[in-house]
Design an enzyme around this catalytic site. Structure first.
Site, mmCIF file in Angstrom:
data_model
loop_
_atom_site.group_PDB
_atom_site.id
_atom_site.type_symbol
_atom_site.label_atom_id
_atom_site.label_comp_id
_atom_site.label_asym_id
_atom_site.label_seq_id
_atom_site.Cartn_x
_atom_site.Cartn_y
_atom_site.Cartn_z
ATOM 1 C CE LYS A 69 -2.555 -0.132 4.585
ATOM 2 N NZ LYS A 69 -2.004 0.646 5.677
ATOM 3 C CG ASP B 188 0.490 4.511 2.508
ATOM 4 O OD1 ASP B 188 0.192 5.446 1.737
ATOM 5 O OD2 ASP B 188 1.669 4.263 2.816
#
Ligand code: SF4
Length: 260
Positions: free
Chosen positions: A160, A179
């Site tokens: 991420k 997220d």
């Protein structure tokens, strides 16, 4: 005369009240939360969602202040379990003292911990930042690498974080940042049924054109903070409402895209 036994009226009344409160008011027609891949993943529907997101959030961008890829990497590491506002309060002094990866390698763990303490989990974060500084200085000539494969070898830069840095600092779309907002809202919009970020990303990259991968995350994060909030989404104010069939909706216009 035997006294008549008192009837326990209060609990019955309470349960009726609870039942009434649990029912949604009549004006809210909650759609059935059914996933229909043929309907939900149709390219025209995905394109409509992307079009509306782009029109609603034309200036959506990363809220973490940074001047280069290194600062963004550090800010993203600090943003775990912390607000962007808090991170932005901490980073100016941090980068004033340690402006480059090389300079950061000379920071002591206790000094670093003190500088970032207010962002929470500061011991682990300090360890990651020092590890990242050393790795980038020693293995990448002091420059944050530009590929996902290389970047994910840097301490603190899981997939991420690496996607954030590549997309925002370098404009490289190697994947989609997933997220908590992207995961929740992509599921609400029935763009995925997956529950793990990695699987959500795999589903999204199949249906979202690559030139919208970076923008999609920014737009959805803004949408998640302002409108499609976790507990009580503001569906009456949502520009995606007629295209959204989520069972989490708190309000419905009764219209559905494309027949309006
Ligand atoms: S209609 Fe409601 S649930 Fe659907 S995306 Fe908008 S705010 Fe979220």
């Amino acid at each position: 005369m035997t006294a008549k036994k008192a009837t326990p009226k209060t609990p019955a009344k309470k349960s009726n009240l609870n039942a009434a409160l649990a029912k949604p008011p009549k004006s809210i027609a909650k759609p059935k939360d059914t996933f229909n891949p043929k309907r939900d993943l149709a390219p025209e529907r995905v394109a409509e969602i992307l079009k509306r997101l782009a029109a609603t959030y034309p200036n959506a961008e990363c809220a973490l202040h940074h001047r280069n890829a290194w600062e963004l990497l550090v800010a993203t590491i600090l943003s775990a379990q912390c607000t962007d506002v808090r991170v932005n309060m901490v980073t100016p002094e941090l980068f004033r003292q340690f402006p480059t990866p090389k300079a950061m390698t000379e920071a002591s763990q206790p000094v670093l911990e003190e500088l970032i303490r207010s962002t929470g989990f500061y011991r682990n974060k300090a360890k990651s930042i020092l590890g990242a500084a050393k790795k980038i200085t020693n293995d990448f000539d002091g420059k944050v690498p530009r590929t996902l494969a290389e970047l994910t070898t840097v301490p603190g830069a899981a997939r991420k974080t690496a996607n954030v840095v590549l997309g925002v600092a370098y404009g490289l779309a190697e994947g989609i940042v997933v997220d908590t907002h992207v995961l929740r809202i992509s599921r609400r919009l029935h763009l995925t049924k997956a529950t793990e970020p990695k699987n959500v990303e795999q589903d999204l990259v199949k249906i979202i054109p690559q030139d919208h991968w970076i923008a999609y995350s920014h737009e959805i994060i803004h949408h998640g903070r302002q409108i499609c909030i976790a507990r009580k989404p503001k569906c009456a104010d949502c520009t995606l409402e007629t295209v959204c069939t989520s069972g989490d909706k708190t309000w419905s216009s009764g219209k559905t895209w494309p027949e309006q």
